[in-house]
Design a protein around this motif. Structure first.
Motif, short mmCIF file in Angstrom:
data_model
loop_
_atom_site.label_atom_id
_atom_site.label_comp_id
_atom_site.label_asym_id
_atom_site.label_seq_id
_atom_site.Cartn_x
_atom_site.Cartn_y
_atom_site.Cartn_z
N THR A 190 -3.68 6.07 15.86
CA THR A 190 -3.51 4.71 16.39
C THR A 190 -2.07 4.44 16.83
N LEU A 191 -1.13 5.28 16.40
CA LEU A 191 0.29 4.99 16.64
C LEU A 191 0.70 5.05 18.11
N PRO A 192 0.26 6.06 18.88
CA PRO A 192 0.72 6.10 20.28
C PRO A 192 0.19 4.95 21.12
N ARG A 193 -1.12 4.70 21.02
CA ARG A 193 -1.72 3.72 21.93
C ARG A 193 -1.40 2.28 21.55
N LEU A 194 -1.18 2.00 20.25
CA LEU A 194 -0.93 0.63 19.83
C LEU A 194 0.54 0.31 19.64
N PHE A 195 1.34 1.34 19.28
CA PHE A 195 2.73 1.05 18.93
C PHE A 195 3.73 1.93 19.68
N GLY A 196 3.25 2.84 20.52
CA GLY A 196 4.15 3.71 21.26
C GLY A 196 4.94 4.67 20.39
N ARG A 197 4.42 5.00 19.20
CA ARG A 197 5.15 5.87 18.26
C ARG A 197 4.57 7.29 18.36
N TYR A 198 5.00 8.01 19.37
CA TYR A 198 4.44 9.33 19.66
C TYR A 198 4.91 10.40 18.68
N GLU A 199 6.19 10.39 18.34
CA GLU A 199 6.70 11.41 17.43
C GLU A 199 6.12 11.25 16.03
N GLU A 200 5.96 10.01 15.58
CA GLU A 200 5.35 9.77 14.27
C GLU A 200 3.89 10.22 14.26
#
Length: 276
Positions: A190-200
């Motif tokens: 859920t992190l990339p699409r909702l929060f832009g947190r790709y590395e995490e």
């Protein structure tokens, strides 16, 4: 599984229904495994009937919750996702866990923030060193959440996200288990699409795979590989995601995880269509 079914049936024939008082755990375990074989053999009507028959004979909340979890798994295979959610919520309620069927964004945001607060200053890959979860109630709860997440993936995005947060939070508090791999991967997806947190997201995918490979927490390998494929879609592109999904599909077929085999092949088809 057909051979296992015969062995479990033979064991049941050697015990009478009157033995429930003296041999409850043995009888329950045999009947549970017997019904599970039908599920693995894709004989879903038989499996549902066997688990429904088992419910009145449960003696503990954990036993009853586990039966509800299996009824939910069968509903997922039959594409009855709303009923699967209902079964999971019943099971969680039995174990003292209240979960809204339709959580709102504010509730999900609180769960999300609680995860990062619990992680604190630790690196994501350091979570591999958490102790193993041993509490039987805790294990039953996260097992219900992983089944709930499969159904909510179709039914309600907020519920899907909340379930992933709860598995991660439980793992951080009580230790890692097979379901932790799914929770970390689901949270990461859920992190990339909702929060832009790709590395995490990449870090959570790596943590999940390392737990399966290095700690032997691979009880849900096909489901884990499917979720890492979902992360890869956002972090590495369609081709890498399709490769992950092909590996996941093969694992799902080997382990008779019929629902996830279908999910994998569906996504492979879509990805292949887009790639041309």
């Amino acid at each position: 599984y057909s051979s296992a079914l015969q062995y479990f049936a033979a064991g049941l024939r050697g015990l009478a229904e009157s033995d429930w008082n003296d041999n409850h755990l043995l009888l329950f375990s045999l009947r549970f495994a017997h019904a599970q074989c039908y599920w693995l053999m894709a004989e879903f009507a038989q499996a549902e009937g066997k688990f429904a028959e088992l419910l009145p004979f449960t003696e503990s909340a954990i036993e009853r919750a586990n039966v509800y979890r299996m009824l939910a798994e069968i509903c997922i295979c039959n594409s009855a996702y709303d009923r699967a959610v209902e079964h999971c919520l019943k099971g969680l309620n039995l174990l003292g866990v209240e979960v809204p069927a339709r959580p709102d964004k504010a509730q999900v945001d609180l769960e999300y923030q609680a995860v990062w607060q619990a992680i604190g200053s630790r690196a994501i890959n350091d979570l591999i060193d958490l102790p193993l979860m041993m509490d039987p109630v805790g294990l039953a709860i996260v097992d219900l959440f992983q089944t709930l997440n499969t159904a909510s993936m179709i039914v309600d995005r907020n519920l899907f996200f909340l379930g992933g947060c709860r598995i991660v939070a439980s793992s951080l508090k009580f230790g890692n288990c097979d379901c932790s791999c799914l929770g970390y991967a689901q949270f990461g997806s859920t992190l990339p699409r909702l929060f832009g947190r790709y590395e995490e997201a990449r870090a959570f995918a790596s943590l999940s795979c390392d737990l399966a490979e290095k700690r032997g927490l691979d009880g849900y390998l096909a489901r884990l590989q499917f979720l890492t494929g979902m992360i890869s879609f956002w972090t590495d592109g369609l081709l890498a995601a399709r490769q992950c999904l092909e590996v996941a599909a093969a694992s799902a077929v080997r382990s008779a995880d019929n629902a996830f085999a279908g999910f994998c092949y569906g996504h492979i088809l879509v990805n292949s269509f887009i790639l041309g």
